[in-house]
Design a protein around this motif. Structure first.
Motif, PDB file in Angstrom:
ATOM      1  N   ASP A 142       0.829  -1.201   0.000  1.00 29.24           N
ATOM      2  CA  ASP A 142       0.000   0.000   0.000  1.00 29.24           C
ATOM      3  C   ASP A 142       0.866   1.255   0.000  1.00 29.24           C
ATOM      4  O   ASP A 142       0.600   2.196  -0.756  1.00 29.24           O
ATOM      5  N   ALA A 143       1.918   1.265   0.813  1.00 29.26           N
ATOM      6  CA  ALA A 143       2.799   2.436   0.892  1.00 29.26           C
ATOM      7  C   ALA A 143       3.471   2.706  -0.444  1.00 29.26           C
ATOM      8  O   ALA A 143       3.522   3.850  -0.920  1.00 29.26           O
ATOM      9  N   GLY A 144       3.995   1.638  -1.076  1.00 29.23           N
ATOM     10  CA  GLY A 144       4.653   1.809  -2.366  1.00 29.23           C
ATOM     11  C   GLY A 144       3.692   2.282  -3.438  1.00 29.23           C
ATOM     12  O   GLY A 144       4.035   3.130  -4.273  1.00 29.23           O
ATOM     13  N   ALA A 145       2.474   1.742  -3.424  1.00 29.53           N
ATOM     14  CA  ALA A 145       1.476   2.126  -4.420  1.00 29.53           C
ATOM     15  C   ALA A 145       1.096   3.597  -4.282  1.00 29.53           C
ATOM     16  O   ALA A 145       0.921   4.306  -5.282  1.00 29.53           O
ATOM     17  N   ARG A 146       0.987   4.065  -3.055  1.00 32.62           N
ATOM     18  CA  ARG A 146       0.586   5.460  -2.837  1.00 32.62           C
ATOM     19  C   ARG A 146       1.697   6.427  -3.250  1.00 32.62           C
ATOM     20  O   ARG A 146       1.417   7.513  -3.788  1.00 32.62           O
ATOM     21  N   VAL A 147       2.943   6.050  -3.019  1.00 29.91           N
ATOM     22  CA  VAL A 147       4.049   6.891  -3.478  1.00 29.91           C
ATOM     23  C   VAL A 147       4.056   6.938  -5.004  1.00 29.91           C
ATOM     24  O   VAL A 147       4.226   8.003  -5.614  1.00 29.91           O
ATOM     25  N   LEU A 148       3.887   5.779  -5.622  1.00 26.74           N
ATOM     26  CA  LEU A 148       3.846   5.727  -7.085  1.00 26.74           C
ATOM     27  C   LEU A 148       2.718   6.590  -7.627  1.00 26.74           C
ATOM     28  O   LEU A 148       2.922   7.383  -8.567  1.00 26.74           O
ATOM     29  N   ALA A 149       1.527   6.458  -7.052  1.00 30.04           N
ATOM     30  CA  ALA A 149       0.367   7.213  -7.535  1.00 30.04           C
ATOM     31  C   ALA A 149       0.588   8.716  -7.414  1.00 30.04           C
ATOM     32  O   ALA A 149       0.212   9.488  -8.307  1.00 30.04           O
ATOM     33  N   ARG A 150       1.200   9.140  -6.314  1.00 31.47           N
ATOM     34  CA  ARG A 150       1.427  10.571  -6.097  1.00 31.47           C
ATOM     35  C   ARG A 150       2.342  11.173  -7.150  1.00 31.47           C
ATOM     36  O   ARG A 150       2.155  12.304  -7.584  1.00 31.47           O
ATOM     37  N   HIS A 151       3.351  10.423  -7.548  1.00 34.51           N
ATOM     38  CA  HIS A 151       4.399  11.014  -8.379  1.00 34.51           C
ATOM     39  C   HIS A 151       4.268  10.724  -9.871  1.00 34.51           C
ATOM     40  O   HIS A 151       4.539  11.596 -10.687  1.00 34.51           O
ATOM     41  N   ILE A 152       3.854   9.515 -10.246  1.00 31.50           N
ATOM     42  CA  ILE A 152       3.794   9.226 -11.686  1.00 31.50           C
ATOM     43  C   ILE A 152       2.613   9.915 -12.345  1.00 31.50           C
ATOM     44  O   ILE A 152       2.588  10.080 -13.574  1.00 31.50           O
ATOM     45  N   SER A 153       1.644  10.342 -11.558  1.00 29.82           N
ATOM     46  CA  SER A 153       0.500  11.070 -12.122  1.00 29.82           C
ATOM     47  C   SER A 153       0.956  12.357 -12.810  1.00 29.82           C
ATOM     48  O   SER A 153       0.305  12.834 -13.748  1.00 29.82           O
ATOM     49  N   TYR A 211      10.470  11.817  -5.801  1.00 30.83           N
ATOM     50  CA  TYR A 211       9.873  10.482  -5.760  1.00 30.83           C
ATOM     51  C   TYR A 211      10.800   9.496  -5.056  1.00 30.83           C
ATOM     52  O   TYR A 211      10.368   8.732  -4.181  1.00 30.83           O
ATOM     53  N   VAL A 212      12.070   9.509  -5.431  1.00 31.35           N
ATOM     54  CA  VAL A 212      13.037   8.577  -4.839  1.00 31.35           C
ATOM     55  C   VAL A 212      13.141   8.790  -3.337  1.00 31.35           C
ATOM     56  O   VAL A 212      13.173   7.828  -2.551  1.00 31.35           O
ATOM     57  N   GLN A 213      13.147  10.044  -2.906  1.00 25.25           N
ATOM     58  CA  GLN A 213      13.222  10.348  -1.480  1.00 25.25           C
ATOM     59  C   GLN A 213      11.942   9.953  -0.761  1.00 25.25           C
ATOM     60  O   GLN A 213      11.976   9.425   0.356  1.00 25.25           O
ATOM     61  N   ASP A 214      10.806  10.183  -1.405  1.00 25.58           N
ATOM     62  CA  ASP A 214       9.515   9.806  -0.819  1.00 25.58           C
ATOM     63  C   ASP A 214       9.442   8.294  -0.648  1.00 25.58           C
ATOM     64  O   ASP A 214       8.985   7.777   0.387  1.00 25.58           O
ATOM     65  N   LEU A 215       9.918   7.572  -1.645  1.00 29.13           N
ATOM     66  CA  LEU A 215       9.916   6.119  -1.583  1.00 29.13           C
ATOM     67  C   LEU A 215      10.839   5.622  -0.475  1.00 29.13           C
ATOM     68  O   LEU A 215      10.538   4.647   0.221  1.00 29.13           O
ATOM     69  N   ALA A 216      11.962   6.303  -0.305  1.00 25.80           N
ATOM     70  CA  ALA A 216      12.929   5.903   0.721  1.00 25.80           C
ATOM     71  C   ALA A 216      12.354   6.014   2.130  1.00 25.80           C
ATOM     72  O   ALA A 216      12.763   5.270   3.030  1.00 25.80           O
ATOM     73  N   THR A 217      11.390   6.898   2.325  1.00 22.99           N
ATOM     74  CA  THR A 217      10.779   7.018   3.655  1.00 22.99           C
ATOM     75  C   THR A 217       9.986   5.770   4.017  1.00 22.99           C
ATOM     76  O   THR A 217       9.694   5.545   5.186  1.00 22.99           O
ATOM     77  N   THR A 218       9.647   4.946   3.020  1.00 19.99           N
ATOM     78  CA  THR A 218       8.953   3.679   3.266  1.00 19.99           C
ATOM     79  C   THR A 218       9.951   2.518   3.309  1.00 19.99           C
ATOM     80  O   THR A 218       9.535   1.363   3.327  1.00 19.99           O
ATOM     81  N   PHE A 219      11.258   2.848   3.291  1.00  9.74           N
ATOM     82  CA  PHE A 219      12.344   1.867   3.296  1.00  9.74           C
ATOM     83  C   PHE A 219      12.381   1.034   2.008  1.00  9.74           C
ATOM     84  O   PHE A 219      12.924  -0.067   1.987  1.00  9.74           O
ATOM     85  N   GLN A 220      11.800   1.587   0.948  1.00 11.08           N
ATOM     86  CA  GLN A 220      11.838   0.918  -0.348  1.00 11.08           C
ATOM     87  C   GLN A 220      12.755   1.694  -1.290  1.00 11.08           C
ATOM     88  O   GLN A 220      13.010   2.882  -1.099  1.00 11.08           O
ATOM     89  N   VAL A 227      10.737 -14.913  12.308  1.00  6.28           N
ATOM     90  CA  VAL A 227       9.864 -14.509  11.207  1.00  6.28           C
ATOM     91  C   VAL A 227      10.700 -13.762  10.177  1.00  6.28           C
ATOM     92  O   VAL A 227      11.859 -13.431  10.408  1.00  6.28           O
ATOM     93  N   SER A 228      10.075 -13.467   9.044  1.00  3.88           N
ATOM     94  CA  SER A 228      10.678 -12.549   8.076  1.00  3.88           C
ATOM     95  C   SER A 228       9.846 -11.280   8.052  1.00  3.88           C
ATOM     96  O   SER A 228       8.624 -11.311   8.231  1.00  3.88           O
ATOM     97  N   THR A 229      10.523 -10.163   7.841  1.00  2.00           N
ATOM     98  CA  THR A 229       9.840  -8.877   7.785  1.00  2.00           C
ATOM     99  C   THR A 229      10.662  -7.924   6.942  1.00  2.00           C
ATOM    100  O   THR A 229      11.844  -8.167   6.670  1.00  2.00           O
ATOM    101  N   GLY A 230      10.057  -6.838   6.513  1.00  2.00           N
ATOM    102  CA  GLY A 230      10.765  -5.846   5.715  1.00  2.00           C
ATOM    103  C   GLY A 230      11.870  -5.167   6.508  1.00  2.00           C
ATOM    104  O   GLY A 230      11.809  -5.070   7.733  1.00  2.00           O
ATOM    105  N   ILE A 231      12.881  -4.672   5.794  1.00  2.00           N
ATOM    106  CA  ILE A 231      14.054  -4.093   6.436  1.00  2.00           C
ATOM    107  C   ILE A 231      13.692  -2.931   7.359  1.00  2.00           C
ATOM    108  O   ILE A 231      14.246  -2.794   8.459  1.00  2.00           O
ATOM    109  N   GLY A 232      12.740  -2.107   6.949  1.00  6.37           N
ATOM    110  CA  GLY A 232      12.356  -0.969   7.781  1.00  6.37           C
ATOM    111  C   GLY A 232      11.736  -1.405   9.089  1.00  6.37           C
ATOM    112  O   GLY A 232      12.079  -0.888  10.160  1.00  6.37           O
ATOM    113  N   ASN A 233      10.824  -2.355   9.033  1.00  5.38           N
ATOM    114  CA  ASN A 233      10.185  -2.866  10.239  1.00  5.38           C
ATOM    115  C   ASN A 233      11.206  -3.547  11.142  1.00  5.38           C
ATOM    116  O   ASN A 233      11.183  -3.396  12.370  1.00  5.38           O
ATOM    117  N   ALA A 234      12.122  -4.296  10.513  1.00  2.00           N
ATOM    118  CA  ALA A 234      13.163  -4.972  11.289  1.00  2.00           C
ATOM    119  C   ALA A 234      14.014  -3.962  12.053  1.00  2.00           C
ATOM    120  O   ALA A 234      14.295  -4.139  13.248  1.00  2.00           O
TER     121      ALA A 234
END
Length: 324
Positions: free
Chosen positions: A51-62, A283-292, A205-212
């Motif tokens: 969801d986080a990645g999709a919202r960043v994409l939607a904000r910027h590629i529009s 966009y790249v910086q916004d995406l980085a805030t989601t650890f992606q 468990v496994s989890t994303g790097i940001g959550n870890a």
């Protein structure tokens, strides 16, 4: 093994029937695309990685498509309804799907009726490394130590995942690669897995790097391994599973799909916008805030990537069913 709750199946059939009679996309509609709001279906609830990645994409590629993009979260039936809604949609580019390799793992265990290869891959946009973590007070300080424990005590090490999802396959892949018997428990989504680990109900468990990193900083968890070819630049001190002798690589890559037979011209418009997006520092910086991080593949590259990932998922599933 293919299953759907009855009400969900009925809804899917209604969607299918209503869309089979759709007329073909006209050349005029292709030439003027996009001229209305684009719906981006995410087979997950709000707040997660997808969801986080999709919202960043939607904000910027529009900005580069000159169109509004709205997110439609549908996690019903493990995301099967979102998949079907796009799969059955008119191939005009106004209903698209944004998700990761769970499309392949779910199909490999029979939870989806269709492979993602039957959709039209547009491109990839974002990726996030996954990490095996355990409680801070666990007796293992490395993946090697945990594997050795599992070797000495089969099925006593408990791994928490979501059956049919990518987290399930990460745990199964470790067991297969290390040739040890690890018991995989279905404990649900991200927040449920964290709760189960904190509550001593499971061992890792496994989890994303940001959550870890958040849980490591709080002192609750410690990392055992990053599941990628190279160490993550966000956590350079955490070794990879590969470094420790176990070729477990499962970075999550978010991919954009259209319905089958999406016109090439629409794909090209998205790929051209993606080229501009890659140069957008905001966009790249916004995406980085989601650890992606931005991972760009065009239509052809994504098609090859999907084929490889589905083959990997089916290989893990085959071994799993052989064990059963």
């Amino acid at each position: 093994m293919k299953w759907f709750p009855l009400l969900v199946l009925q809804a899917i059939l209604l969607v299918a029937c209503s869309n089979h009679d759709e007329t073909a996309v006209t050349q005029a509609a292709i030439d003027t695309y996009p001229k209305q709001t684009i719906e981006l279906y995410v087979p997950a609830s709000p707040g997660g990685q997808s969801d986080a990645g999709a919202r960043v994409l939607a904000r910027h590629i529009s900005k580069y498509l000159d169109s509004d993009i709205v997110i439609v979260n549908q996690d019903t039936a493990g995301g099967a309804l979102a998949f079907e809604n796009v799969y059955r949609a008119k191939a005009d580019g106004y209903k698209l799907l944004y998700y990761h390799q769970a499309l392949h793992t779910s199909y490999a265990v029979g939870q989806y009726d269709y492979s993602a290869l039957e959709m039209t891959p547009i491109g990839t946009f974002a990726g996030i490394n996954q990490v095996f973590v355990t409680r801070a007070d666990a007796p293992w300080d490395s993946l090697e130590e945990l594997v050795e424990e599992a070797r000495q005590h089969p099925y006593e090490i408990l791994y928490g995942g979501q059956i049919g999802g990518t987290t399930h396959f990460m745990g199964e892949q470790l067991g297969q690669v290390a040739d040890v018997d690890i018991k995989v428990l279905d404990v649900g989504g991200e927040s449920d897995r964290m709760t189960a680990l904190l509550g001593n109900q499971i061992d890792f468990v496994s989890t994303g790097i940001g959550n870890a990193l958040n849980y490591i900083e709080s002192g609750d968890f410690k990392a055992l391994a990053v599941l990628s070819e190279e160490r993550d630049e966000l956590a350079p001190d955490i070794p990879t599973a590969l470094e420790q002798g176990y070729d477990v690589q499962f970075p999550i890559i978010h991919t954009l799909y259209g319905p089958p037979n999406l016109p090439e011209e629409i794909i090209h418009k998205w790929n051209a916008a993606a080229e501009q997006l890659a140069e957008d520092e905001e966009y790249v910086q916004d995406l980085a805030t989601t650890f992606q991080r931005h991972i760009q593949m065009d239509h052809n590259e994504t098609l090859t990537f999907n084929q490889e990932e589905l083959k990997k998922a089916e290989g893990i599933a085959f071994e799993l069913f052989q064990e059963d």
